[in-house]
Design a protein around this motif. Structure first.
Motif, short mmCIF file in Angstrom:
data_model
loop_
_atom_site.label_atom_id
_atom_site.label_comp_id
_atom_site.label_asym_id
_atom_site.label_seq_id
_atom_site.Cartn_x
_atom_site.Cartn_y
_atom_site.Cartn_z
N GLU A 134 0.43 10.42 -1.75
CA GLU A 134 0.48 8.34 -1.43
C GLU A 134 -1.18 8.24 -2.79
OE1 GLU A 134 1.41 5.61 -1.45
OE2 GLU A 134 3.05 5.76 0.43
N ALA A 151 3.60 -6.14 -15.02
CA ALA A 151 2.65 -5.69 -15.84
C ALA A 151 1.42 -5.05 -14.18
CB ALA A 151 2.04 -6.21 -16.69
N ARG A 193 11.43 -3.39 -16.11
CA ARG A 193 10.38 -4.26 -16.87
C ARG A 193 11.18 -4.74 -17.62
NH1 ARG A 193 5.30 -5.55 -20.33
NH2 ARG A 193 5.08 -7.06 -19.23
N SER A 194 11.64 -3.67 -18.36
CA SER A 194 12.58 -3.51 -19.56
C SER A 194 13.90 -4.17 -19.57
CB SER A 194 12.81 -2.10 -19.90
OG SER A 194 13.88 -1.43 -19.19
N GLU A 195 14.55 -4.34 -18.57
CA GLU A 195 15.61 -5.10 -18.09
C GLU A 195 15.22 -6.17 -18.04
OE1 GLU A 195 19.15 -4.27 -17.44
OE2 GLU A 195 18.04 -2.26 -18.67
N HIS A 209 -3.44 10.18 -7.91
CA HIS A 209 -3.34 9.37 -8.95
C HIS A 209 -3.30 9.85 -9.71
CE1 HIS A 209 -4.54 6.53 -11.68
NE2 HIS A 209 -4.26 7.25 -12.83
N ASP A 210 -1.22 9.62 -10.46
CA ASP A 210 -1.05 10.59 -11.30
C ASP A 210 -1.10 10.04 -12.95
OD1 ASP A 210 0.14 11.68 -9.21
OD2 ASP A 210 1.88 10.34 -9.72
N ARG A 264 0.74 -1.30 -0.07
CA ARG A 264 -0.16 -0.21 -0.06
C ARG A 264 1.10 0.77 0.30
NH1 ARG A 264 -2.54 0.79 4.39
NH2 ARG A 264 -2.01 -1.05 4.91
N LYS A 287 -0.72 3.63 -9.64
CA LYS A 287 -1.78 5.64 -10.28
C LYS A 287 -0.61 6.60 -9.71
CE LYS A 287 -2.84 5.89 -5.67
NZ LYS A 287 -3.94 5.98 -4.36
N LYS A 288 0.81 5.73 -8.98
CA LYS A 288 2.04 6.54 -9.04
C LYS A 288 2.99 6.76 -10.24
CE LYS A 288 1.49 9.83 -6.56
NZ LYS A 288 1.23 10.23 -6.23
N ARG A 289 3.17 7.80 -10.71
CA ARG A 289 4.04 7.67 -12.22
C ARG A 289 5.36 6.87 -11.26
NH1 ARG A 289 3.73 12.97 -13.24
NH2 ARG A 289 1.86 12.73 -15.05
N LEU A 290 6.06 7.97 -10.04
CA LEU A 290 7.14 7.11 -9.82
C LEU A 290 7.91 6.19 -9.23
CD1 LEU A 290 7.95 10.36 -6.36
CD2 LEU A 290 9.05 10.17 -8.77
N MET A 313 3.61 3.33 -0.90
CA MET A 313 4.26 4.16 -2.18
C MET A 313 5.81 3.64 -2.38
SD MET A 313 4.63 7.59 -4.38
CE MET A 313 4.91 8.77 -3.48
N ARG A 372 5.70 3.67 -11.70
CA ARG A 372 5.57 3.57 -13.44
C ARG A 372 6.80 3.70 -13.57
NH1 ARG A 372 0.55 6.39 -13.00
NH2 ARG A 372 1.52 7.90 -14.71
N ASP A 373 7.03 4.94 -13.57
CA ASP A 373 9.04 4.64 -13.82
C ASP A 373 10.05 3.75 -13.28
OD1 ASP A 373 8.29 7.17 -14.64
OD2 ASP A 373 9.30 8.56 -13.46
N LEU A 403 3.02 -1.15 -14.39
CA LEU A 403 3.09 -0.60 -14.42
C LEU A 403 1.91 0.28 -15.18
CD1 LEU A 403 4.34 -2.96 -17.77
CD2 LEU A 403 5.86 -0.95 -16.44
N ASP A 404 0.90 -0.02 -14.59
CA ASP A 404 0.01 0.88 -14.34
C ASP A 404 -0.48 1.43 -12.98
OD1 ASP A 404 -2.23 1.73 -15.42
OD2 ASP A 404 -4.03 0.43 -15.53
N VAL A 445 8.82 0.45 -15.62
CA VAL A 445 9.00 0.36 -16.71
C VAL A 445 10.81 0.20 -16.55
CG1 VAL A 445 9.80 2.17 -18.69
CG2 VAL A 445 7.73 2.09 -17.34
N GLU A 502 5.78 11.15 -19.98
CA GLU A 502 6.19 10.08 -19.98
C GLU A 502 6.66 8.85 -19.90
OE1 GLU A 502 3.52 8.57 -16.18
OE2 GLU A 502 4.33 6.83 -15.98
N PRO A 562 0.57 -0.85 -19.55
CA PRO A 562 -0.50 -1.65 -19.05
C PRO A 562 -0.42 -2.15 -20.73
CG PRO A 562 -0.77 0.29 -18.16
CD PRO A 562 0.52 1.08 -19.17
N SER A 572 6.65 -1.19 -22.13
CA SER A 572 6.67 -0.42 -20.90
C SER A 572 4.74 -0.61 -20.38
CB SER A 572 7.16 0.35 -21.41
OG SER A 572 8.67 0.20 -21.47
#
Lengths: 926, 158
Positions: free
Chosen positions: B30, A905, A923-925, B33-34, A870, A911-914, A872, A916-917, A908-909, A920, B40, B106, B104
């Protein structure tokens, strides 16, 4: 000999001249015989033959002028003078001969005069030759002085209308030597000036292929030398310069200004007196309106030279002080500009003034001396000085502050005025003021401080926009107060003001913001740092400042509604107390105050007001814990007992924590020995007894005290520490205190900001963390293995708390041993534990030990599970760890690939961009 | 690609990389939602050029303004600009971008990669190839091609 002459004159064989000269030198024949032999050719009707004859004679004379008698010279001069009247073809050899004769030592008196006279009379052509001669003549004879005005007149005549730059250069050089040798110019001064100055300013551009190599600069310089050479030209030159300054030609202006600079260095003030106004007008115009930097700087240089010339002059008792007049003029104009709201001209004005001031000390001093004259300009002077101070130019600042200093020498009243300028926010002003205050404490006490006080306490029911500036003003006032408080006498006056600010902030009579109060405290602190260490100041601190501060702090503590102010106050205050102690070593003062404090504090305790009590303890902690070890705290044992009592019995959390901290701080500093040991023993006994009775209501308090004492002992490597830590480990199994004990480990390992750190002079040994870890990690693992399942999280938490604070290098080497424990910790539900464990693991994963690879399955599973945590931060760090795992040897990670990719996977979706970064990247590694 | 072959565009114009994205307070929060935004996606596309030791960003092949993303409708559109109109690598670059985004983003996203209109000689053919799912899938089964693509996507320094 006759044949030689014949061959030279008729045969045109130049070499024969040498032979003839040789003959004369060797004494084969005399000059007289030569003249006789020349007789025929000298009287020839052909001018060319005559010229040839004269030439031979001249050349011979040039070789052997040394051997001539006075009589011979006289005859020869008479002959040559006569020849000057002859045909122009003959003139050059005649001049040559004359030149040779002038070198002769046996020159009869008066001959030079007659020679020159005939020269000027009879020769109208061949200027360049004649001038060459003149140079020689000037160099050779002092008696030319006798010729004086006649010579000058002749020179003027011959020079008139000259065009050829070569001749001009020569003429200027001659004129220069005329001027410099102090010839009596007589009534021809003006003529000489006219004839030279008509070339001023030089407007000459050499032809592209000039064979003579005369440049414009050479001409300008020689002409300048002539013009600036003598004060006698002043009355002509200055109007000329003023006139030329009006011209539109830039080079003319520049030349004029430079000439002015050059000439005033020669002149006396009385030469300048009548032109000052005109010069100033021109200079002012140049500086204000110029577009060229060169001209501006030349103008300023000229002004400087002018002022220095004026101030150099010795005043007669009856003559007016021209410097005074001039400066008056300058100030008047500058004031006009400075007072204008349009700031455009302020800077040039300031530059002008600076130029004037920098010329001499006297200029700047004189400026302020005659009060009657300059009284009116005070405000403008101040603004000038302050605008100068705000400029970035360093030299200007120096000048300005020196001016300020001289201002201050005169009167303190002025300073008062100047300080209203603080409104404009000069950052150097306080430095300046500080420097001044050192010199003139009395002026500052009487003038500045009341003024600043007034500013600070002025009513602040204003608009919001003004509020801001008022706040800034107060800040400046405070810093100014701090800056000026260097001399003891000033300190005595300034500190009460600051204290008053503090007290009115507490009573709320004048609205001071929290920052202002903090600033006041730091100003006090600054004063304490910089004040000169004398008995007087010591007494001042002792008698006034410390008691009042204490009472203020107490007051604040009792009021309780200004919580933030109080906190800030006590920090500053304790630091301040410590400073006082440190700087002055006034142990008596300090101990007395601590004593005072204790006495004030304990009655409070009796009242049972928990809030004020906690504040008191807090304050006490700040004071006694920041003292250096060398300072003896009075009634230490009593104090310790009371603290112990308080920390074990009080029910108010901040109170007992502060008491415990204070106790620990004192224990940490206590000198080693039996008394310390017995103290600790008795405290431990008490604590243990409380902790061991499950039902006791004050277990938490006892535990807090124990943790803090343990920390105090750990920092100084005290042997009794081990017992306490063992107790702590055992408490991990405790039902109530277990989680607290686990948190306690983080307290042991981390730095605390208020007590028990190096800035508080605590006894902190290096590497105490590593030592603690290496001594206790085994115990921890052991305890973990032995512990029942539900208590394990406590151990894990304790472990992660310890490991997290260790330096990275130690972590990497030590972790493999604890790996299984750490993996357990990952599955611990506590987010803090997860996070700290993950951040420990991350550096280890970059260089994975073999043990870790064996447990890869477990590791990957746990990490993937944490990616959907939960928190981040946990997600991010776990993804980073997964990323790091991808760098493991390929054959080890390949089996996990599909699983990891599938699991990644989801983030990747996120909700926080950090998150996701990180996903990404991971996963690409993979 | 091997050392012996000549580069098609030996001296490309190099562009300044845009700096790191600045973290904002909301990103640390937290509960906020971004949404996935253009920047990006653009940051994801830090792909190496097949010919040069430079990223596509530095060669201006991909630009942030040519990246369109709609988080709610789950669509991504990327236009890329080959450095020269006859670039034979255009298909490869497009494929790399597509693969990178597939990996990369979803699964919900529909990915559309095509050449910036008017910047390549055989624009239509390349666009068709890239839009054809089956051809992309087939290309990725070709192990040698996949290796080249992976090399482009690799972030490790070799």
């Amino acid at each position: 000999m006759l044949s030689l002459v014949e061959e030279y004159v008729s045969g045109l064989q130049d070499s024969k001249a040498k032979d003839t000269a040789k003959g004369v030198k060797d004494g084969e024949f005399t000059v007289l015989q030569l003249v006789e032999a020349l007789g025929l050719s000298l009287t020839s009707s052909q001018p060319h033959t005559r010229a040839r004859g004269v030439q031979l004679l001249s050349e011979v004379l040039q070789e052997c002028y040394g051997g001539l008698t006075e009589r011979e010279v006289e005859v020869l001069i008479a002959f040559y003078e006569n020849r000057l009247k002859d045909h122009y073809v003959i003139t050059p050899p005649v001049l040559q001969g004359l030149r040779a004769l002038t070198k002769c030592t046996a020159l009869p008196p008066g001959s030079a005069v007659s020679m020159l006279r005939s020269l000027f009379q009879d020769v109208h052509v061949q200027l360049s030759y004649r001038k060459q001669n003149c140079v020689f003549l000037c160099d050779s004879f002092t008696e030319l002085k006798g010729l004086g005005a006649d010579f000058v007149f002749g020179f003027v005549q011959s020079m008139d209308g000259e065009r050829d730059p070569r001749n001009l250069l020569l003429a200027f050089q001659i004129a220069k030597s005329i001027v410099h040798r102090g010839y009596d110019l007589g009534k021809f001064t003006e003529e000489l000036f006219e004839v030279t100055s008509c070339y001023f300013p030089i407007d000459f551009s050499p032809p592209p292929n000039d064979p003579h190599g005369i440049t414009r600069e050479e001409l300008i310089l020689t002409l300048r030398d002539v013009l600036a050479g003598t004060p006698q030209f002043a009355e002509f030159l200055l109007p000329l310069i003023i006139e030329k300054l009006d011209s539109d030609v830039q080079s003319a202006k520049l030349d004029s200004l430079q000439t002015l600079t050059a000439c005033v260095s020669q002149y006396e003030h009385k030469d300048l007196a009548e032109f000052l106004e005109g010069l100033w007008a021109s200079l002012r115009r140049e500086v204000f309106q110029t577009s060229s930097e060169k001209i501006e700087s030349a103008g300023l240089a000229a002004l400087t030279a002018l002022t220095s010339c004026l101030s150099r002059s010795v005043l007669n008792s009856d003559s007016e002080d021209s410097l005074c007049i001039f400066l008056d003029l300058v100030l008047k104009d500058c004031k006009h500009h400075l007072c204008e709201p349009d700031l455009k001209l302020v800077w040039p004005s300031a530059k002008l003034l600076q130029a004037a001031c920098s010329a001499s000390n006297r200029a700047s001093v004189v400026k302020y001396e005659p009060e009657s004259v300059f009284g009116a300009f005070r405000s403008s002077l101040c603004s000038i000085v302050f605008s100068a101070v705000t400029e970035t130019n360093a030299s200007l600042q120096i000048t300005a502050s020196s001016v300020l200093t001289s201002l201050a020498q005169q009167t303190g009243e002025m300073i008062c005025g100047t300080h209203s300028r603080f409104r404009f926010g000069q950052k150097f002003s306080s430095d300046c003021a500080g420097a001044l205050a050192e010199l003139h404490p009395a002026a500052f006490i009487t003038k500045l401080i009341p003024r600043l006080k007034k500013e600070m306490f002025s009513d602040n029911n204003r608009e919001a926009s003004e509020q801001q500036s008022h706040h800034a003003l107060r800040q400046r006032c405070l810093s100014a107060l701090a800056a000026v408080s260097i001399q003891p006498s000033v300190v005595q006056e300034s500190t009460p003001v600051l204290l008053e600010v503090l007290s009115s902030a507490h009573t709320g009579s004048v609205g001071f913001s929290v920052e202002e109060v903090v600033l006041t405290c730091s100003s006090l602190q600054r004063i304490a740092e910089q004040v000169q260490d004398t008995e007087e100041t010591g007494r001042c601190f002792h008698d006034i400042i410390i008691p009042r501060l204490l009472s203020l702090a107490l007051q604040a503590g009792l009021q309780g509604d200004h919580l933030d102010i109080v906190t800030n106050l006590h920090k500053n205050f304790s630091y301040y107390l410590y400073l006082t102690a440190y700087i002055l070593y006034l142990k008596s003062v300090l101990s007395e105050n601590v004593f005072l404090l204790i006495h004030i504090m304990f009655p409070q305790k009796q009242k049972g007001d928990s809030w004020s009590q906690s504040q008191m303890v807090c304050l006490l902690m700040g004071c006694v814990c920041s003292l250096p070890r060398s300072v003896e705290v009075p009634q230490m044992d009593q104090l310790l007992l009371q603290l112990e009592e308080l920390s074990c019995t009080c029910s108010h959390p901040p109170s007992y924590t502060s008491a415990a901290k204070c106790f620990a701080g004192l224990v940490n500093k206590r000198a080693p020995g039996d008394s310390l040991d017995s103290l600790i023993q008795s405290t431990m006994k008490r604590v243990y007894s409380v902790l061991d009775s499950e039902s006791s209501s004050v277990r938490t308090q006892a535990f807090t005290l124990m943790i803090w004492v343990a920390r105090a002992l750990l920092l100084r490597y005290h042997p009794l520490c081990t017992a306490l830590i063992d107790k702590l480990f055992s408490l991990l199994d405790d039902a109530d205190l277990g989680p607290m004990a686990a948190d306690g480990f983080s307290l042991l390992m981390s730095d605390s900001s208020d007590v028990l750190n190096r800035s508080c002079h605590a006894d902190v040994r290096i590497m105490y963390r590593q030592r603690f870890f290496s001594e206790n990690s085994a115990k921890l693992v052991q305890g973990f293995n032995a512990a029942p399942q539900e208590k394990k999280p406590n151990y894990l938490k304790a472990l992660s708390n310890i490991v997290n604070k260790l330096p990275k290098q130690v972590q990497v080497t030590e972790l493999p041993a604890l790996l299984s424990l750490l993996l357990e910790a990952l599955s611990c539900p506590d987010q803090g534990v997860q996070l700290s464990t993950l951040s420990c693991l991350e550096p280890v994963l970059i260089d994975p030990p073999a043990a870790l690879i064996q447990q890869l399955e477990a590791l990957v599973n746990r990490l993937l599970a944490l990616t959907s945590s939960r928190a981040m931060n946990v997600r991010i760090v776990s993804l980073r760890c997964i990323h790091a795992v991808s760098r493991f040897p390929v054959h080890e990670v390949l089996p996990f690939r599909a699983r990891v990719l599938r699991a990644l996977a989801r983030p990747l979706d996120d909700k926080k961009r950090l998150v996701r970064d990180e996903a990404v990247q991971a996963r690409s590694e993979w | 690609m091997s050392g012996g072959t000549r580069l098609e565009n030996a001296n490309p114009v190099i562009f300044q990389r845009s700096g790191q994205r600045l973290h904002t307070a909301t990103e640390e929060d937290e509960d906020v939602h971004d949404p996935i935004d253009d920047r990006e996606i653009f940051d994801i596309l830090s792909i190496n050029d097949p010919e040069h030791p430079l990223s596509l960003e530095e060669l201006n092949v991909v630009e942030q303004i040519r990246v369109k993303v709609n988080d709610e409708e789950s669509t991504v559109g990327v236009e890329f600009t080959p450095t020269i109109p006859h670039c034979s690598m255009a298909t490869l670059i497009g494929l790399s971008i597509k693969v990178k985004l597939l990996r990369s983003l979803p699964e919900r996203f529909k990915i559309d990669v095509h050449i910036t209109p008017g910047s390549h000689a055989s624009e239509e053919a390349v666009n068709k190839q890239l839009a054809d799912k089956e051809r992309v899938a087939a290309a990725l089964e070709n192990s040698s091609l996949l290796e080249v693509v992976n090399q482009c996507l690799s972030t490790r320094t070799i």
